[in-house]
Write a protein that holds these residues in place. Sequence first.
Motif, PDB file in Angstrom:
ATOM      1  N   GLY A  83       0.788  -1.224   0.000  1.00  0.00           N
ATOM      2  CA  GLY A  83       0.000   0.000   0.000  1.00  0.00           C
ATOM      3  C   GLY A  83       0.817   1.270   0.000  1.00  0.00           C
ATOM      4  N   ALA A  84       2.064   1.222  -0.427  1.00  0.00           N
ATOM      5  CA  ALA A  84       2.925   2.406  -0.421  1.00  0.00           C
ATOM      6  C   ALA A  84       2.436   3.443  -1.411  1.00  0.00           C
ATOM      7  N   THR A  85       2.528   4.705  -1.006  1.00  0.00           N
ATOM      8  CA  THR A  85       2.230   5.816  -1.915  1.00  0.00           C
ATOM      9  C   THR A  85       3.482   6.654  -2.188  1.00  0.00           C
ATOM     10  N   ARG A  86       4.581   6.310  -1.554  1.00  0.00           N
ATOM     11  CA  ARG A  86       5.855   6.995  -1.774  1.00  0.00           C
ATOM     12  C   ARG A  86       6.958   5.937  -1.747  1.00  0.00           C
ATOM     13  N   ILE A  87       7.734   5.866  -2.815  1.00  0.00           N
ATOM     14  CA  ILE A  87       8.789   4.859  -2.933  1.00  0.00           C
ATOM     15  C   ILE A  87      10.083   5.558  -3.340  1.00  0.00           C
ATOM     16  N   VAL A  88      11.157   5.257  -2.615  1.00  0.00           N
ATOM     17  CA  VAL A  88      12.480   5.810  -2.911  1.00  0.00           C
ATOM     18  C   VAL A  88      13.393   4.647  -3.275  1.00  0.00           C
ATOM     19  N   VAL A  89      13.954   4.690  -4.488  1.00  0.00           N
ATOM     20  CA  VAL A  89      14.864   3.646  -4.964  1.00  0.00           C
ATOM     21  C   VAL A  89      16.253   4.254  -5.073  1.00  0.00           C
ATOM     22  N   ASP A 116       9.915   2.489   1.444  1.00  0.00           N
ATOM     23  CA  ASP A 116       8.518   2.834   1.167  1.00  0.00           C
ATOM     24  C   ASP A 116       7.809   3.218   2.447  1.00  0.00           C
ATOM     25  N   ASN A 117       6.620   3.777   2.288  1.00  0.00           N
ATOM     26  CA  ASN A 117       5.778   4.146   3.427  1.00  0.00           C
ATOM     27  C   ASN A 117       4.572   3.232   3.533  1.00  0.00           C
ATOM     28  N   GLY A 118       4.769   1.960   3.182  1.00  0.00           N
ATOM     29  CA  GLY A 118       3.679   0.996   3.222  1.00  0.00           C
ATOM     30  C   GLY A 118       3.326   0.563   4.619  1.00  0.00           C
ATOM     31  N   CYS A 119       2.592  -0.529   4.713  1.00  0.00           N
ATOM     32  CA  CYS A 119       2.044  -0.964   5.999  1.00  0.00           C
ATOM     33  C   CYS A 119       3.095  -1.543   6.929  1.00  0.00           C
ATOM     34  N   GLY A 120       4.265  -1.918   6.397  1.00  0.00           N
ATOM     35  CA  GLY A 120       5.325  -2.438   7.244  1.00  0.00           C
ATOM     36  C   GLY A 120       5.056  -3.850   7.737  1.00  0.00           C
ATOM     37  N   MET A 121       6.029  -4.409   8.484  1.00  0.00           N
ATOM     38  CA  MET A 121       5.923  -5.779   9.006  1.00  0.00           C
ATOM     39  C   MET A 121       6.309  -5.795  10.474  1.00  0.00           C
ATOM     40  N   VAL A 125       1.364   7.098  -7.132  1.00  0.00           N
ATOM     41  CA  VAL A 125       2.564   6.912  -6.305  1.00  0.00           C
ATOM     42  C   VAL A 125       3.607   7.985  -6.622  1.00  0.00           C
ATOM     43  N   THR A 126       4.281   8.467  -5.586  1.00  0.00           N
ATOM     44  CA  THR A 126       5.414   9.382  -5.737  1.00  0.00           C
ATOM     45  C   THR A 126       6.698   8.560  -5.793  1.00  0.00           C
ATOM     46  N   TRP A 127       7.573   8.885  -6.765  1.00  0.00           N
ATOM     47  CA  TRP A 127       8.817   8.133  -6.961  1.00  0.00           C
ATOM     48  C   TRP A 127      10.009   9.073  -6.866  1.00  0.00           C
ATOM     49  N   GLN A 128      11.028   8.624  -6.137  1.00  0.00           N
ATOM     50  CA  GLN A 128      12.330   9.282  -6.125  1.00  0.00           C
ATOM     51  C   GLN A 128      13.394   8.224  -6.420  1.00  0.00           C
ATOM     52  N   ILE A 129      14.201   8.473  -7.427  1.00  0.00           N
ATOM     53  CA  ILE A 129      15.221   7.515  -7.831  1.00  0.00           C
ATOM     54  C   ILE A 129      16.591   8.171  -7.685  1.00  0.00           C
ATOM     55  N   ASN A 179      24.077   6.580  -7.030  1.00  0.00           N
ATOM     56  CA  ASN A 179      25.344   6.993  -6.433  1.00  0.00           C
ATOM     57  C   ASN A 179      25.171   8.255  -5.581  1.00  0.00           C
ATOM     58  N   ASP A 180      24.137   8.235  -4.742  1.00  0.00           N
ATOM     59  CA  ASP A 180      23.859   9.311  -3.777  1.00  0.00           C
ATOM     60  C   ASP A 180      23.480  10.635  -4.431  1.00  0.00           C
ATOM     61  N   ARG A 181      23.118  10.608  -5.698  1.00  0.00           N
ATOM     62  CA  ARG A 181      22.607  11.799  -6.384  1.00  0.00           C
ATOM     63  C   ARG A 181      21.235  11.491  -6.956  1.00  0.00           C
ATOM     64  N   GLN A 182      20.345  12.469  -6.859  1.00  0.00           N
ATOM     65  CA  GLN A 182      19.003  12.243  -7.383  1.00  0.00           C
ATOM     66  C   GLN A 182      19.058  12.097  -8.898  1.00  0.00           C
ATOM     67  N   TRP A 183      18.503  11.003  -9.375  1.00  0.00           N
ATOM     68  CA  TRP A 183      18.543  10.673 -10.804  1.00  0.00           C
ATOM     69  C   TRP A 183      17.298  11.229 -11.499  1.00  0.00           C
ATOM     70  N   PHE A 184      16.129  10.817 -11.066  1.00  0.00           N
ATOM     71  CA  PHE A 184      14.887  11.378 -11.618  1.00  0.00           C
ATOM     72  C   PHE A 184      13.773  11.155 -10.613  1.00  0.00           C
ATOM     73  N   THR A 185      12.704  11.891 -10.789  1.00  0.00           N
ATOM     74  CA  THR A 185      11.525  11.771  -9.936  1.00  0.00           C
ATOM     75  C   THR A 185      10.288  11.659 -10.813  1.00  0.00           C
ATOM     76  N   ILE A 186       9.250  11.090 -10.257  1.00  0.00           N
ATOM     77  CA  ILE A 186       7.948  11.015 -10.926  1.00  0.00           C
ATOM     78  C   ILE A 186       6.910  11.483  -9.916  1.00  0.00           C
ATOM     79  N   CYS A 187       6.231  12.555 -10.245  1.00  0.00           N
ATOM     80  CA  CYS A 187       5.206  13.110  -9.352  1.00  0.00           C
ATOM     81  C   CYS A 187       3.893  12.370  -9.551  1.00  0.00           C
ATOM     82  N   PRO A 188       3.103  12.232  -8.513  1.00  0.00           N
ATOM     83  CA  PRO A 188       1.820  11.535  -8.657  1.00  0.00           C
ATOM     84  C   PRO A 188       0.857  12.329  -9.521  1.00  0.00           C
TER      85      PRO A 188
END
Length: 579
Positions: free
Chosen positions: A40-46, A59-64, A186-190, A193-202
Motif C-alpha cells: 500500500g505504499a504511496t511513496r517509494i524511494v529507490v 517505502d511508506n507501506g504498511c510495514g511488518m 505513487v510518488t517516486w524518487q530515484i 550513487n547518492d545523487r538524485q537521478w529522476f523523480t515522478i510526481c503523482p
Amino acid sequence: MASTIQALPTEVVYLITAGEVIDSLASVVRELVENSLDAGATRIVVSLWPQQWRIRVADNGCGMNLDDLQQAATAHSTSKIRSSADLWKINSLGFRGEALHSLTTLAELEILSRPLGGKLGWRIIYGDGGKVVQVEVTAIAPGTVVTVSHLFGNCSSRRQGLPTTAQQMKAVQATIYQIALCHPHVTWQIWQNDRQWFTICPAATTGQLLPQILPQVRQGDLQEVKLEIPNPLNSEDRTQNSEFSTPNSRLPTQHSALNLVVGLPDRCHRHRPDWVRVAINGRMVKTPELEQTILSAFHRTLPRDRYPICFLHLAISPEQINWNRNPAKTEIYLNEIIYWQEQITQAINQALSISSNNLKEAVHTTRVSKLLKAAEAKGSYNFNPQNPNPCTDAINRVSPNSLKAVAQVNNTYIVAEHSGGMWLVEQHIAHERVLYEQLCDDWQLVPVEPPIILYQLSPAQVSQLQRIGLEIEPFGEQLWVVRNIPAPLQQRDDCAEAILELSWGGDLQTAQVAVACRSAIRNGTPMNQQEMQTLLDNWQRTRNPRTCPHGRPIYLSLEESALARFFRRNWVIGKSHGI
C-alpha cells in the motif's frame, strides 16, 4: 548399470530458482517495488549503487512486525495466498514468495520495517537460505527499507554476462516507468550513487502522468477513456457477490474496468511500435494478441511507417487470468481473448472520435501564432458562447450541427465555428476520410457500359485487378477490357487512369484508399454553404475523423481562449488605451 539420475543439492536448487526470478539489477528493483506497492505504499524511494551492486528500496507501506520479518525470506513464504484456490483470486503483484528468498542466495539482504501503529521498528539481516542471523531494534518511520548488497557476489560469471552499467541503468529506468504508469498515484524518487537521478510526481490519471515519461508529448496530444465493461457472459464467476481489488480499482467481479490513453494520430506518433503498452491488474504484460488489436485499430489513421502511442490498462476479475505462464509474470493466459479484443477496439474508436467531451482541445499559443495570420472582417466571424449546440448523438459523438460552416478559404479550407472557437478543415482529406470509411463498409463493384479498355498491362497488373474483384479479360493483342468498377468511380472522366492506378499493387484496403483519394473533392474546388455543411456533417460521423487514411491531420483547432490571448483581448480597456 548404475543410476545417473541424482537429486540436486539444496544450494544448487536455490540458485536455479533465483535465476528464474532475479537475473539483473532491474529485476531486483521490480521485485522489491512490487512488494512495496502490495504493502500500500504511496511513496517509494529507490537508491542504486551499480558499481557496488547495491540496491535499496524504501517505502511508506504498511510495514511488518517482528514475526513476519523473521519469516519473510524463507522459501515460498507469502502473505498473499493460502491455497490453490487463491491462485484464481490473485489481487496482488506478488504471490509466490520467492523474491526475498532468492535474494538471500545471491546477495546480502537486510530489511528494516515498522508496522503502522507499531511502537518499535526492527532490523534483520538474513543469511544464506533466508535464515535470520541478526535482529535488533531500530528507529524507523512506519514502512519498510530493503537493502540488497553485493548482488551476484557468489556468481562472478553472472556479473560478467550482464550488460554494461549504462544499459542496466536504462533497464532500471524502463522498469520503473512501466510500473509508474500502472500506479499513477505513487510518488517516486530515484537516486544513483547518492545523487538524485529522476523523480515522478503523482497524478490523478495515467494520461496526466504520461508527459513526465514522454516529455515530447503534451497533455493536449492525448485522449483518455475510462470504461466499465461487463465480464464475458460465459465466464465462470467462482466468487459471486465478492469483490476483487487492483491497485487502481475495486469493482464487483461481474464488471471490469478499461483505462485507455492514446496519442491523437494527428498530433503524435512514433517510428517504432515501442509505445504500444498493455497492463493488466497493475502489471505491464506482453500480450501479442492485444497489442496487434491496438495496431489494427489505428490502421489507416497514421502516416506510413508510423506507430501509435497507446497505453491500455485492464482491471479484470482475477478468475479471468492465469499468471503462471512466466516466472516474472510478464506473460499471462487470459480467458476470452476475443471478447477483450472487441472491447479494446470499441474503446479506441471512442477515443479517436470527436465527441462532446473532447470538442474543446487545447492549442498552444505558440502553435497558433506560427500558423495564424488573421484579419477580422466585419461580420465574417461571430463567436457566441451563449448558444452551444448540445451533443445528442447516441454514441456520444458531436451532433451534426456542432460544427457550423462559415466560409471557404482559398477554395481549400472550410472555416467552421463551434461553441468553443473555430476549426479549419481541409476539404479534400475530410471528404477522403468519409469516402474511405464508406468504401470499407460497402465495397461495391458496378457494371460499366461501355466497358473500359486498358492497354499494355503486365500479368501482375491483371492479377492485381482480379484480386480486388474486377472483371477483366483479354480483348486483343495487348488490350484488356474491364467490365465492372468501384461505384465511386462510375461518374468520373478519369476512370481508366484510376483503374490503372489500382493495378499497381496493394491489398483491398490500399485500393479503397486510392479510390477514396481520387474520388474526393479536389482542393481548389469552390463549395457553397450547403455543400460545406454537408461535408462537415458527414465527416463528423466517421469513426476516425482526426486523420485521413494516409495519416494527414484533417483539421486545425483554434480555441476562443487561444484567439483571445493572441489578440490580447484580456487587456483592461483603460490600460490598453494608455489611460
